[in-house]
Design a protein around this motif. Sequence first.
Motif, PDB file in Angstrom:
ATOM      1  N   LYS A   1      -8.202  53.456  31.013  1.00  0.00           N
ATOM      2  CA  LYS A   1      -8.586  52.987  29.706  1.00  0.00           C
ATOM      3  C   LYS A   1      -7.233  52.473  28.261  1.00  0.00           C
ATOM      4  O   LYS A   1      -6.666  53.259  28.310  1.00  0.00           O
ATOM      5  N   ARG A   2      -7.954  51.806  28.136  1.00  0.00           N
ATOM      6  CA  ARG A   2      -6.081  50.854  27.625  1.00  0.00           C
ATOM      7  C   ARG A   2      -5.576  51.564  25.666  1.00  0.00           C
ATOM      8  O   ARG A   2      -6.445  50.490  25.316  1.00  0.00           O
ATOM      9  N   THR A   3      -4.836  51.213  25.866  1.00  0.00           N
ATOM     10  CA  THR A   3      -4.788  51.854  23.910  1.00  0.00           C
ATOM     11  C   THR A   3      -3.370  50.706  23.923  1.00  0.00           C
ATOM     12  O   THR A   3      -3.464  50.086  24.612  1.00  0.00           O
ATOM     13  N   SER A   4      -3.192  50.372  22.879  1.00  0.00           N
ATOM     14  CA  SER A   4      -2.376  49.299  22.298  1.00  0.00           C
ATOM     15  C   SER A   4      -1.311  49.413  22.500  1.00  0.00           C
ATOM     16  O   SER A   4      -0.517  50.111  22.459  1.00  0.00           O
ATOM     17  N   THR A   5      -0.484  48.125  22.432  1.00  0.00           N
ATOM     18  CA  THR A   5       0.500  47.837  23.360  1.00  0.00           C
ATOM     19  C   THR A   5       1.670  47.885  22.463  1.00  0.00           C
ATOM     20  O   THR A   5       0.928  46.842  21.093  1.00  0.00           O
TER      21      THR A   5
ATOM     22  N   TRP B   1       4.778  37.331  22.874  1.00  0.00           N
ATOM     23  CA  TRP B   1       5.566  37.641  23.994  1.00  0.00           C
ATOM     24  C   TRP B   1       4.951  36.923  24.946  1.00  0.00           C
ATOM     25  O   TRP B   1       3.670  36.373  25.427  1.00  0.00           O
ATOM     26  N   SER B   2       6.185  35.919  25.775  1.00  0.00           N
ATOM     27  CA  SER B   2       5.666  35.152  26.986  1.00  0.00           C
ATOM     28  C   SER B   2       6.728  34.975  27.381  1.00  0.00           C
ATOM     29  O   SER B   2       7.827  35.280  27.317  1.00  0.00           O
ATOM     30  N   VAL B   3       6.454  34.819  28.595  1.00  0.00           N
ATOM     31  CA  VAL B   3       7.687  34.361  29.494  1.00  0.00           C
ATOM     32  C   VAL B   3       8.217  32.480  30.034  1.00  0.00           C
ATOM     33  O   VAL B   3       6.765  31.633  30.028  1.00  0.00           O
ATOM     34  N   VAL B   4       9.309  32.505  29.966  1.00  0.00           N
ATOM     35  CA  VAL B   4       9.595  31.294  29.861  1.00  0.00           C
ATOM     36  C   VAL B   4      10.643  31.072  30.755  1.00  0.00           C
ATOM     37  O   VAL B   4      11.178  32.050  31.380  1.00  0.00           O
ATOM     38  N   PRO B   5      11.092  29.932  31.377  1.00  0.00           N
ATOM     39  CA  PRO B   5      12.199  29.021  32.531  1.00  0.00           C
ATOM     40  C   PRO B   5      13.584  30.102  32.512  1.00  0.00           C
ATOM     41  O   PRO B   5      14.299  30.641  33.606  1.00  0.00           O
TER      42      PRO B   5
ATOM     43  N   ILE C   1      12.789  35.022  19.150  1.00  0.00           N
ATOM     44  CA  ILE C   1      13.703  35.735  20.120  1.00  0.00           C
ATOM     45  C   ILE C   1      14.093  35.775  21.491  1.00  0.00           C
ATOM     46  O   ILE C   1      13.033  35.862  22.167  1.00  0.00           O
ATOM     47  N   ALA C   2      14.855  35.398  22.122  1.00  0.00           N
ATOM     48  CA  ALA C   2      14.627  35.135  23.302  1.00  0.00           C
ATOM     49  C   ALA C   2      15.399  36.457  24.465  1.00  0.00           C
ATOM     50  O   ALA C   2      16.989  36.361  23.747  1.00  0.00           O
ATOM     51  N   LEU C   3      14.921  36.314  25.693  1.00  0.00           N
ATOM     52  CA  LEU C   3      16.115  37.992  25.911  1.00  0.00           C
ATOM     53  C   LEU C   3      15.826  37.507  27.637  1.00  0.00           C
ATOM     54  O   LEU C   3      14.654  36.620  28.083  1.00  0.00           O
TER      55      LEU C   3
ATOM     56  N   ILE D   1      10.969  43.479  14.779  1.00  0.00           N
ATOM     57  CA  ILE D   1      11.362  42.760  16.355  1.00  0.00           C
ATOM     58  C   ILE D   1       9.771  42.199  16.555  1.00  0.00           C
ATOM     59  O   ILE D   1       9.490  41.371  16.949  1.00  0.00           O
ATOM     60  N   LYS D   2       9.063  42.891  15.593  1.00  0.00           N
ATOM     61  CA  LYS D   2       7.242  42.384  15.940  1.00  0.00           C
ATOM     62  C   LYS D   2       6.617  41.713  15.276  1.00  0.00           C
ATOM     63  O   LYS D   2       5.767  40.535  15.761  1.00  0.00           O
ATOM     64  N   ARG D   3       7.627  41.107  14.572  1.00  0.00           N
ATOM     65  CA  ARG D   3       7.504  40.264  13.244  1.00  0.00           C
ATOM     66  C   ARG D   3       7.651  38.852  13.806  1.00  0.00           C
ATOM     67  O   ARG D   3       7.260  37.612  13.424  1.00  0.00           O
ATOM     68  N   ARG D   4       8.364  38.466  15.293  1.00  0.00           N
ATOM     69  CA  ARG D   4       9.107  37.447  15.411  1.00  0.00           C
ATOM     70  C   ARG D   4       8.147  37.254  17.254  1.00  0.00           C
ATOM     71  O   ARG D   4       7.759  37.639  17.557  1.00  0.00           O
ATOM     72  N   ASP D   5       8.570  35.601  17.635  1.00  0.00           N
ATOM     73  CA  ASP D   5       7.895  35.566  18.681  1.00  0.00           C
ATOM     74  C   ASP D   5       8.811  35.916  20.352  1.00  0.00           C
ATOM     75  O   ASP D   5      10.132  35.356  18.986  1.00  0.00           O
ATOM     76  N   ILE D   6       8.732  36.404  21.057  1.00  0.00           N
ATOM     77  CA  ILE D   6       9.543  37.056  22.451  1.00  0.00           C
ATOM     78  C   ILE D   6       9.422  35.783  23.404  1.00  0.00           C
ATOM     79  O   ILE D   6       8.126  35.854  23.746  1.00  0.00           O
ATOM     80  N   PHE D   7      10.724  35.740  23.239  1.00  0.00           N
ATOM     81  CA  PHE D   7      10.714  34.270  24.771  1.00  0.00           C
ATOM     82  C   PHE D   7      11.582  35.352  26.307  1.00  0.00           C
ATOM     83  O   PHE D   7      12.994  35.558  26.251  1.00  0.00           O
ATOM     84  N   ILE D   8      10.940  35.356  27.188  1.00  0.00           N
ATOM     85  CA  ILE D   8      11.770  36.145  28.172  1.00  0.00           C
ATOM     86  C   ILE D   8      12.078  35.196  29.257  1.00  0.00           C
ATOM     87  O   ILE D   8      10.552  35.725  30.873  1.00  0.00           O
ATOM     88  N   THR D   9      13.080  35.651  29.978  1.00  0.00           N
ATOM     89  CA  THR D   9      12.956  34.528  31.378  1.00  0.00           C
ATOM     90  C   THR D   9      12.521  34.904  32.062  1.00  0.00           C
ATOM     91  O   THR D   9      12.770  36.364  31.820  1.00  0.00           O
ATOM     92  N   GLU D  10      11.743  34.104  33.257  1.00  0.00           N
ATOM     93  CA  GLU D  10      11.620  34.819  33.957  1.00  0.00           C
ATOM     94  C   GLU D  10      12.557  35.597  35.084  1.00  0.00           C
ATOM     95  O   GLU D  10      11.546  36.192  36.152  1.00  0.00           O
TER      96      GLU D  10
END
Length: 414
Positions: free
Chosen positions: A217-221, A226-230, A263-265, A328-337
């Motif tokens: 059973k999953r608890t919260s992450t 966040w999302s994946v971007v090219p 924030i992009a990573l 960090i939680k207050r921002r959108d996070i973009f992670i490159t693929e």
Amino acid sequence: MAIDLDLKVTRVFESNMLSTKPVVANKGGARSSKSYSLAQLFVLQLVTGTNFKMLITRKHLPSLRMTAMKTVIDLLQEYGLYEKKNHNMTDRTYRHGSNVLVFTSIDDPEKMKSAEWTHVWMEEANEFTYEDFMSLKLRMSAKRVDGQQNRMYLSYNPTDMYGWIPEKIETDENVDVIHSTYKDNGFLTPEYVKTLTDLEERDPEYYAVYTLGVYAKRTSTIYTRWSVVPTLMSEYTAEVFGVDFGFNNPMSLTRVRFSARGIALKQEVYQSGLTTGDLIQIMREIPDLKKQPVYCDSAEPDRIEELFRAGFNAFPADKDVENGIDYIKRRDIFITEDSPDIIKEIKAYKWQVDRAGNPTDKPLKFMDHAMDSMRYAVYTHGQKYGLRLFGEKKPSAPTAGRKRRERTSEFDNY
Ligand SMILES: Nc1ncnc2c1ncn2[C@@H]1O[C@H](COP(=O)(O)OP(=O)(O)OP(=O)(O)O)[C@@H](O)[C@H]1O
Ligand SMILES: [Mg+2]
């Protein structure tokens, strides 16, 4: 041509070789040898079969290149089978006799649908959708001369209790589920085994998923936005780097960009067994890195000094975990693929639970190396430059091209 391969294999390899079902689901805990065994199986089939059309796929191409594709090519080399003329790097195909092995991602549907396959391996299968799976399954009709059945192999950790894999795949009687754990892999270091067994005390959910290889059973992450971007955004207010040192654990170097969007990573380094000297060699090859601040784990001042002496603007990071995460939680996070380990970690990064199962305010110390390196960079730089990093006030002055001088304070150069 007779091939005599002396393969060192695990039970996972043997079970896959013996399976007779059309779909083989490799469900298991962390490092149970799923990927390595399937890479071995595909190499063996490639060099022994006739007219095989084999596909190895992962959701995103850059991740595929860095994981399964690399493992397979490395194995071909290790077994002395690799021939450059058989390898088309542009098409990402490898030929052996009448057989062909293709590496591609679901981002390239044309290529995937251009052939009928005899063998398909979906690596990290839970990154795909059920529709992806079905469209591949429909293409498993290539003719075989050996009279055997074509076969699809899936490999994944049981992270998603309500996903399509447990609901539609594992329950299907035409699917062979091969369950594995670290115990099946005799090639792991005792340190890594301890990391997994220690989870029993620290987190029942992750102990189930990564140590035992079963759903929980999953608890919260911790991070949800966040999302994946090219690629990284091309417009940004600042670029910085974060380092979490490791040797047995992975060395993690993450590139961070701040912009009005968030924030992009991007993963630059994520690898075990690297010394600080090795890291310096790699960092020298990374464009622009010398001009930018590199925020490092402040528990290791000697290693920071080594980076500084090698010409990098290395600073100790502010390691305030709670405030850092909150920031960090207050921002959108973009992670490159092309950041497979950041993606894997951010999915898994969660709060430690207490004995009653309630989340605490501390993150679970497990698979958190990229999470630490990016936090060091984002939070330390963010503290210093504040809202203008997010375009909410005047952007900070460009840092490029300034002459480097003696370090009098952590931030003097910026
Ligand atoms: N047959 C083998 N011979 C030598 N080393 C092996 C073998 N099988 C696995 N290993 C080692 O164990 C490591 C972990 O195996 P692998 O990456 O296949 O695990 P996994 O089950 O895919 O894990 P994850 O769920 O984390 O993706 C490999 O990187 C490799 O170093
Ligand atoms: Mg794997």
